[in-house]
Design a protein around this motif. Structure first.
Motif, PDB file in Angstrom:
ATOM      1  N   THR A 598      48.906  35.657  55.373  1.00  0.00           N
ATOM      2  CA  THR A 598      47.072  35.560  55.975  1.00  0.00           C
ATOM      3  C   THR A 598      48.346  34.752  56.986  1.00  0.00           C
ATOM      4  O   THR A 598      47.276  35.337  58.170  1.00  0.00           O
ATOM      5  CB  THR A 598      46.717  35.034  54.896  1.00  0.00           C
ATOM      6  OG1 THR A 598      45.810  36.150  53.834  1.00  0.00           O
ATOM      7  CG2 THR A 598      44.813  35.081  55.940  1.00  0.00           C
ATOM      8  N   THR A 643      42.609  30.059  54.603  1.00  0.00           N
ATOM      9  CA  THR A 643      42.409  31.380  54.165  1.00  0.00           C
ATOM     10  C   THR A 643      41.016  32.745  55.092  1.00  0.00           C
ATOM     11  O   THR A 643      41.815  33.302  55.532  1.00  0.00           O
ATOM     12  CB  THR A 643      43.633  31.840  53.473  1.00  0.00           C
ATOM     13  OG1 THR A 643      44.642  31.172  53.070  1.00  0.00           O
ATOM     14  CG2 THR A 643      43.318  33.518  53.159  1.00  0.00           C
ATOM     15  N   LEU A 647      40.262  35.243  57.294  1.00  0.00           N
ATOM     16  CA  LEU A 647      39.941  36.975  57.691  1.00  0.00           C
ATOM     17  C   LEU A 647      38.072  36.849  57.692  1.00  0.00           C
ATOM     18  O   LEU A 647      38.537  37.782  58.152  1.00  0.00           O
ATOM     19  CB  LEU A 647      39.714  35.969  55.328  1.00  0.00           C
ATOM     20  CG  LEU A 647      41.123  36.768  55.097  1.00  0.00           C
ATOM     21  CD1 LEU A 647      40.906  36.657  53.537  1.00  0.00           C
ATOM     22  CD2 LEU A 647      42.102  37.595  55.430  1.00  0.00           C
ATOM     23  N   SER A 648      37.459  35.751  58.328  1.00  0.00           N
ATOM     24  CA  SER A 648      36.426  35.747  58.394  1.00  0.00           C
ATOM     25  C   SER A 648      36.921  35.766  60.030  1.00  0.00           C
ATOM     26  O   SER A 648      35.811  37.164  60.437  1.00  0.00           O
ATOM     27  CB  SER A 648      35.663  33.951  58.227  1.00  0.00           C
ATOM     28  OG  SER A 648      35.169  34.175  57.425  1.00  0.00           O
TER      29      SER A 648
END
Length: 667
Positions: A598, A643, A647-648
């Protein structure tokens, strides 16, 4: 005087000699792997003489056939030796003399190896006690000269000067200042430590090279003779039909596969780039980006198991661990690197709109045409992973399975006829020849590296540099890592994989180990940065070749290569911070993989300036950059939060893209 054409008697004689010696060298390697009829040291000496002779015969044929051109000669490391400033009369004389010089060097190779073979028992058992004769020492000096000369001619001046400098440094030690000063070595000592004492050129590097490396290079040559490269090309063409990104991702994966075997980022860029770069340009990819993508992908191939540009075999032998341990340690970092490259390339393609429409469906019948190549691949994995054989044993069984598979396949496809057997036998013998020819340039270089290692250790330079780096770091671990990174990049500039790895391991890795870093992790750390030197200015040898092929500015191509390859400079720090990426453990490795993968995505977004939906400005790029660093190397709680943040942000960007697409469709 007219140039000799390739169909002259001389050229036919040379071709026959090269063919015969090449076939014999491969058969000798296979026989040794099967029977172990002699010590590895004795086998290595015969291999050295035969390999150097083959190399010089190839040089003669290249000159006689005028294959290299009359105005310039390109080397595997991307350098070009030009005759522009040389008077035509001198140039003509040198060109006429070259075949005779190569012939003398070939004879000298036979003589030197024959002398060592004839006196082998005395040199191995008695000479260290009773002393070496004057002729022994002269032959030792001749061997050192031959391997340096072969290295220079095969790989150019960068690696050649390193070997020459190591010999000069050993001799001129008292003239150097500071930490570089030592008592000096006489020419007799250099001859003894560099060759005739059955060390140096005959050391473990060459021993690994003539066994573990050679068996795989020869396997690759045989696979090419059986049509593996044609099969890969066909697959690439079919994949282009269904990939929205066109040929770009195919180019990355193809360079990854080739680079693991070639052992040279420059050679990989030159071979695969010669057809991938034009295809990318035809797709609309800008020349500087096409050069950058190919050079980064080619450089990363040296990090990819199972071969790792032949460094995997050297690493296993140096550390005294199993080959399986090395390729296991290298797998996740290599996948991380190529994942980051694929993400970066994908973002570049989307950002500039270089996508292509789908042009058809994948023709699955193409896979059937090459499915037989999976048999030796399965044998290779099974013998290495399950049976845990040495690479030499695994390579032997892989070659046997390849030959048997090809005979069975051809009998099934072409019929059980004598003509099929004859044609397949010719393919096999051609493969023996091709494998030896591919191995020949490596012979001198691997022996030269042994000379460098022997002399550097004998002078104590490696210990001094390690101590100096520890002093400069002043107990600050991150500073030591940065110093190790910079030093590894500098020592790796322009070097083929084995040479770069050996140099950084000798000079840089000991300081990290002294600080408490695990040996395997330290070796991987310096190895990665040595490989990344191929895309690092001012040399950036892979970029130099890629830019020549694409017609782009070298500076512009370097800039884009650093943007695309930026995560590669962070990945080594990730496995220092997350040891489980190297030494697998459950569930730590899985957790670390999620965080680091990520973080790598976020870093690619920051360097490319595109999040999949729109171009992003400096503030958002800075946010992605900070979150990336925290996800890769922060404490566990911080890694989780970073992380989630990454991702958001990506989810928001994807949502915006989806909404925009829906509005366009509605209109």
């Amino acid at each position: 005087m007219m140039n000799a054409s390739p169909d002259t008697k001389t050229d036919r004689f040379l071709s026959s000699a090269i063919y015969g010696i090449g076939v014999l060298l491969t058969l000798f390697t296979i026989y040794y792997a099967y029977e172990y009829p002699m010590s590895r040291l004795r086998y290595s000496n015969i291999f050295l003489g035969t390999g150097l002779t083959l190399f010089y015969l190839l040089q003669i044929r290249s000159t006689v056939s005028n294959e290299t051109g009359s105005s310039a000669r390109s080397t595997d490391d991307g350098e070009t030796q030009s005759w522009v400033t040389v008077p035509s009369s001198v140039r003509s004389l040198v060109q006429r003399l070259n075949p005779f010089v190569y012939g003398l060097l070939a004879l000298a190779s036979v003589f030197a190896a024959g002398y060592v073979e004839f006196h082998f028992t005395r040199l191995q058992e008695e000479a260290s006690i009773l002393g070496w004769t004057q002729l022994d020492l002269i032959v030792g000096g001749l061997i050192i000269y031959l391997v340096i000369d072969a290295t220079w001619r095969a790989y150019g001046k960068s690696i050649g000067l390193v070997v020459v400098s190591s010999v000069f440094y050993a001799f001129a030690g008292p003239w150097f200042p500071g930490i570089f000063r030592h008592t000096g070595m006489s020419w007799e000592q250099i001859s003894r430590e560099g060759a005739i004492g059955l060390s140096g050129a005959y050391g473990f590097i060459f021993g690994v090279g003539t066994t573990w490396v050679a068996i795989f290079i020869m396997f690759a040559g045989m696979a090419k003779a059986y049509g593996l490269m044609d099969f890969i090309t066909q697959i690439s063409r079919e994949v282009r039909k269904v990939f929205h990104s066109g040929v770009v991702h195919v180019a990355v994966l193809g360079s990854m596969a080739m680079g693991s075997i070639t052992g040279s980022a420059a050679a990989n860029t030159a071979t695969t780039g010669s057809f991938t770069i034009p295809m990318m340009k035809d797709q609309g990819v800008r020349p500087d980006y096409a050069a950058a993508i190919e050079s980064v992908a080619s450089s990363g191939g040296q990090m990819m198991p199972p071969v790792m540009g032949v460094a995997a075999f050297l690493m296993a032998d140096i550390l005294g661990v199993s080959y399986l341990t090395v390729i296991q340690a290298g797998l996740i970092p290599a996948l991380l690197f190529y994942f980051s490259v694929l993400v970066a390339v994908h973002l570049v393609i989307l950002r500039f709109g270089w996508t292509v429409p789908e042009r058809g469906t994948f023709d699955r019948s193409v896979i059937a045409e090459g499915i037989h190549f999976s048999v030796p691949l399965f044998v290779l994995i099974y013998t290495l992973v399950v049976l845990e054989l040495t690479p030499l044993g695994a390579g032997l069984y892989t070659i046997i399975s390849l030959v048997v598979t090809m005979y069975l396949r051809n009998f099934v496809v072409d019929g059980l006829e004598s003509g099929t057997a004859v044609a397949t036998t010719k393919q096999t013998i051609d493969g023996f020849r091709q494998g030896a020819v591919d191995m020949a340039p490596l012979v001198g270089m691997l022996a030269s590296l042994g000379v460098v290692l022997g002399l550097v250790n004998q002078t104590g330079l490696s210990q001094k540099i390690s101590t100096q780096m520890l002093d400069l770091a002043a107990g600050i671990f991150i500073l030591l890592l940065v110093l190790s990174m910079v030093t590894s990049v500098l020592f790796g500039l322009g070097m083929p994989t084995p040479a770069a790895y050996i140099l950084v391991v000798i000079l840089v890795a000991p300081s990290m180990v002294s600080f408490g870093v695990d040996q395997l992790t330290a070796h991987m750390f310096v190895f990665y940065f040595a490989m990344l030197s191929a895309i690092t200015p001012p040399v950036a040898v892979a970029v130099a070749i890629g830019s020549q092929i694409s017609g782009a500015s070298f500076t512009a191509a370097c800039k884009q290569a650093l943007r695309i390859g930026a995560p590669g400079f962070v990945i080594p720090y990730s496995f220092i911070a997350n040891q489980s990426l190297i030494s697998w453990s459950f569930p730590e490795t899985i957790v670390a993989v999620v965080f680091v993968f990520t973080g790598v995505v976020a870093l690619s977004v920051a360097t490319i300036g595109y999040d999949g939906g729109e171009r992003i400005g400096l503030p958002r790029r800075a946010i992605y950059l900070v979150l990336s660093a925290l996800a890769i190397a922060g404490p566990l709680v911080v890694q989780i939060a970073a992380t989630a943040g990454i991702l958001s942000l990506l989810a928001v960007a994807n949502s915006a893209v989806s909404s925009s697409a829906q509005r366009v469709l509605a209109e």
